[in-house]
Scaffold this motif. Structure first.
Motif, PDB file in Angstrom:
ATOM      1  N   GLU A   1      53.439  15.972  57.931  1.00 17.53           N
ATOM      2  CA  GLU A   1      52.598  17.001  58.569  1.00 17.53           C
ATOM      3  C   GLU A   1      51.146  16.930  57.881  1.00 17.53           C
ATOM      4  O   GLU A   1      50.301  17.045  58.784  1.00 17.53           O
ATOM      5  CB  GLU A   1      53.276  18.270  57.696  1.00 17.53           C
ATOM      6  N   ASN A   2      50.815  16.384  56.756  1.00 23.13           N
ATOM      7  CA  ASN A   2      49.556  16.123  56.510  1.00 23.13           C
ATOM      8  C   ASN A   2      49.563  14.674  56.058  1.00 23.13           C
ATOM      9  O   ASN A   2      50.301  14.445  54.919  1.00 23.13           O
ATOM     10  CB  ASN A   2      49.165  17.053  55.186  1.00 23.13           C
ATOM     11  N   GLU A   3      48.415  14.186  56.514  1.00 22.47           N
ATOM     12  CA  GLU A   3      48.445  12.540  56.234  1.00 22.47           C
ATOM     13  C   GLU A   3      47.049  12.320  55.871  1.00 22.47           C
ATOM     14  O   GLU A   3      46.185  13.009  56.579  1.00 22.47           O
ATOM     15  CB  GLU A   3      48.701  11.813  57.518  1.00 22.47           C
ATOM     16  N   PRO A   4      46.700  11.664  54.922  1.00 22.46           N
ATOM     17  CA  PRO A   4      47.839  10.819  53.984  1.00 22.46           C
ATOM     18  C   PRO A   4      48.645  11.778  53.130  1.00 22.46           C
ATOM     19  O   PRO A   4      48.123  12.920  52.620  1.00 22.46           O
ATOM     20  CB  PRO A   4      47.074   9.989  53.128  1.00 22.46           C
TER      21      PRO A   4
ATOM     22  N   ALA B   1      50.337  13.791  49.996  1.00 24.49           N
ATOM     23  CA  ALA B   1      49.749  13.679  48.673  1.00 24.49           C
ATOM     24  C   ALA B   1      50.815  13.082  47.808  1.00 24.49           C
ATOM     25  O   ALA B   1      52.039  12.818  47.927  1.00 24.49           O
ATOM     26  CB  ALA B   1      49.750  15.381  48.387  1.00 24.49           C
ATOM     27  N   ALA B   2      50.396  12.386  46.859  1.00 23.34           N
ATOM     28  CA  ALA B   2      51.174  11.155  45.909  1.00 23.34           C
ATOM     29  C   ALA B   2      52.263  12.050  45.163  1.00 23.34           C
ATOM     30  O   ALA B   2      53.168  11.638  44.961  1.00 23.34           O
ATOM     31  CB  ALA B   2      50.244  10.796  44.851  1.00 23.34           C
ATOM     32  N   ASP B   3      52.009  13.440  44.824  1.00 20.50           N
ATOM     33  CA  ASP B   3      52.955  14.287  44.138  1.00 20.50           C
ATOM     34  C   ASP B   3      53.940  14.957  45.109  1.00 20.50           C
ATOM     35  O   ASP B   3      54.713  16.045  44.731  1.00 20.50           O
ATOM     36  CB  ASP B   3      52.395  14.934  43.172  1.00 20.50           C
ATOM     37  N   HIS B   4      53.905  14.552  46.374  1.00 20.82           N
ATOM     38  CA  HIS B   4      54.783  15.271  47.495  1.00 20.82           C
ATOM     39  C   HIS B   4      56.100  15.424  47.138  1.00 20.82           C
ATOM     40  O   HIS B   4      56.523  14.131  46.877  1.00 20.82           O
ATOM     41  CB  HIS B   4      54.711  14.936  48.804  1.00 20.82           C
ATOM     42  N   PRO B   5      57.096  16.275  46.999  1.00 26.31           N
ATOM     43  CA  PRO B   5      58.372  16.139  46.616  1.00 26.31           C
ATOM     44  C   PRO B   5      59.344  15.101  47.204  1.00 26.31           C
ATOM     45  O   PRO B   5      60.164  14.480  46.682  1.00 26.31           O
ATOM     46  CB  PRO B   5      58.965  17.313  46.928  1.00 26.31           C
ATOM     47  N   LEU B   6      58.919  14.803  48.509  1.00 24.76           N
ATOM     48  CA  LEU B   6      59.490  13.815  49.630  1.00 24.76           C
ATOM     49  C   LEU B   6      59.413  12.540  48.993  1.00 24.76           C
ATOM     50  O   LEU B   6      60.192  11.635  49.186  1.00 24.76           O
ATOM     51  CB  LEU B   6      59.369  13.959  50.909  1.00 24.76           C
ATOM     52  N   LEU B   7      58.083  12.344  48.244  1.00 22.16           N
ATOM     53  CA  LEU B   7      57.876  11.116  47.912  1.00 22.16           C
ATOM     54  C   LEU B   7      58.900  10.611  46.731  1.00 22.16           C
ATOM     55  O   LEU B   7      59.013   9.269  45.948  1.00 22.16           O
ATOM     56  CB  LEU B   7      56.438  10.776  47.477  1.00 22.16           C
ATOM     57  N   GLN B   8      59.218  11.711  45.995  1.00 19.29           N
ATOM     58  CA  GLN B   8      60.051  11.410  44.698  1.00 19.29           C
ATOM     59  C   GLN B   8      61.341  11.227  44.609  1.00 19.29           C
ATOM     60  O   GLN B   8      62.346  10.921  43.849  1.00 19.29           O
ATOM     61  CB  GLN B   8      59.891  12.870  43.736  1.00 19.29           C
ATOM     62  N   MET B   9      61.835  11.177  46.087  1.00 22.14           N
ATOM     63  CA  MET B   9      63.521  11.183  46.287  1.00 22.14           C
ATOM     64  C   MET B   9      63.907   9.728  46.740  1.00 22.14           C
ATOM     65  O   MET B   9      63.077   8.896  47.601  1.00 22.14           O
ATOM     66  CB  MET B   9      63.691  11.974  47.524  1.00 22.14           C
TER      67      MET B   9
ATOM     68  N   VAL C   1      62.899   6.918  52.449  1.00 25.88           N
ATOM     69  CA  VAL C   1      61.902   5.893  52.825  1.00 25.88           C
ATOM     70  C   VAL C   1      60.567   6.233  53.508  1.00 25.88           C
ATOM     71  O   VAL C   1      60.867   6.803  54.311  1.00 25.88           O
ATOM     72  CB  VAL C   1      62.618   4.671  53.510  1.00 25.88           C
ATOM     73  N   CYS C   2      59.623   6.135  52.983  1.00 24.50           N
ATOM     74  CA  CYS C   2      58.357   6.755  53.310  1.00 24.50           C
ATOM     75  C   CYS C   2      57.366   5.783  53.737  1.00 24.50           C
ATOM     76  O   CYS C   2      57.016   4.709  52.866  1.00 24.50           O
ATOM     77  CB  CYS C   2      57.488   7.471  52.392  1.00 24.50           C
ATOM     78  N   LEU C   3      56.757   5.691  54.980  1.00 21.93           N
ATOM     79  CA  LEU C   3      55.694   4.555  55.177  1.00 21.93           C
ATOM     80  C   LEU C   3      54.409   5.442  55.515  1.00 21.93           C
ATOM     81  O   LEU C   3      54.606   6.611  56.265  1.00 21.93           O
ATOM     82  CB  LEU C   3      56.224   3.847  56.387  1.00 21.93           C
TER      83      LEU C   3
END
Ligand code: GLV
Length: 321
Positions: A266-269, A271-279, A283-285
């Motif tokens: 939704e917002n690019e880039p 945020a490094a602390d976004h909950p989806l990145l902690q899962m 896989v995030c690109l």
């Protein structure tokens, strides 16, 4: 009359511009990785006859109002939700995008992301680089099969068809949902038209390839994720705005679906602390669907060829307006 002034909103290689130097007077933002600041874009737009922009630029009414001579905006992307097409039309500005040249490359990435999420490739690489691999075990990093499963493609455009061709090679059953039914594609590729809810119910892999519009905004919401199988993997390579990211996070944490592969946010880039990145099961690109050297070069050349066509008095090659 002097050469048309083309403002390019990011530094692009000289050798790509070289063949067009006789036709245009190029001005360019010097940032390689950094988008043009808004005030610079507005100032440059004021004297530009054409703009070559990226999806990072919001080309809205403010830009069109500032640009007195503008004839064409060539967007280096197939998606053009960053451009206010109605405003462009009102200002008699042609908008072009870059379809076709990126189809196969984006389909490759879609499949890579699907495979990575299914077979836990990123998690497995981290497992080994963290020096945690001590023994082989029967279910160590066991993921989901891809071959023989059901893929549900939401948005059966050119890229959807290219993904379907790859899925065929994996012996998958291919369901699709699209605004309009595509009889020829059904015959050629053996894909099955399916209502959205039924696709969500049945697919092992739900792949979003819909453009971002008022109708598709957050179409993957809590209800949509609840309809998916608990073993489903959700892949998004279109636009982040078509997903309610909070709902996706809830669906993943509550094991309503098994995993996700996301190339867009939704917002690019993000945020490094976004909950989806902690899962671990996501896989995030960084929005690299079309990012091969060959394809990015073709996209830039298509933008330049669109500019050349318009200033030669010809029809643009790939207009969206
Ligand atoms: C990339 O996202 C594109 O629309 O080309």
């Amino acid at each position: 009359m002097g050469k048309p002034v083309i403002y390019i909103t990011r530094k692009i290689p000289d050798d790509i511009l070289q063949p067009y130097q006789d036709s245009f007077n190029f001005r360019m933002w010097a940032g390689v990785d950094v988008p043009v600041p808004r005030d610079v874009l507005l100032r440059e737009a004021a004297s530009a006859d054409g703009i070559l922009c990226l999806l990072t630029e919001k080309v809205n009414r403010e830009v069109f109002a500032a640009a007195n001579n503008l004839k064409i905006v060539a967007n280096m992307a197939v998606g053009y939700d960053n451009i206010d097409v109605d405003a462009a039309r009102e200002h008699n500005v042609v908008v072009t995008n870059t379809p076709d040249v990126l189809t196969e490359t984006t389909a490759d990435l879609t499949f890579a992301l699907l495979m990575a999420a299914a077979r836990r490739i990123v998690e497995a690489e981290k497992y080994i680089s963290d020096d945690r691999w001590k023994h082989w075990s029967p279910y160590l990093l066991a993921g989901s099969d891809v071959h023989g499963k059901k893929i549900g493609i939401v948005g059966m455009g050119r890229i959807g068809e290219a993904v379907a061709r790859r899925a065929k090679g994996f012996g998958m059953t291919i369901l699709y949902h699209n605004r309009s039914r595509k009889n020829q594609t059904e015959q050629e590729l053996g894909v099955f038209y399916t209502e959205f809810e039924e696709l969500l119910n049945k697919a092992d892999y739900v792949v979003s390839l819909v453009p971002m519009t008022d109708e598709t905004k957050k179409m993957f919401d809590r209800k949509a994720f609840q309809k998916m199988k608990s073993t489903a993997i959700f892949i998004n390579v279109s636009r982040g705005g078509v997903v309610d990211e909070g709902a996706l996070h809830d669906a993943l944490t509550e094991n309503e679906i098994r995993g996700a592969g996301l190339d867009v946010f939704e917002n690019e880039p993000i945020a490094a602390d976004h909950p989806l990145l902690q899962m671990q099961n996501v896989v995030c690109l960084p929005h690299i669907g079309s990012a091969s050297i060959e394809t990015r070069t073709k996209m830039l050349k298509l933008c330049l060829d669109n500019l050349a066509a318009v200033f030669d008095g010809d029809d643009p090659i790939t207009p969206v307006t």
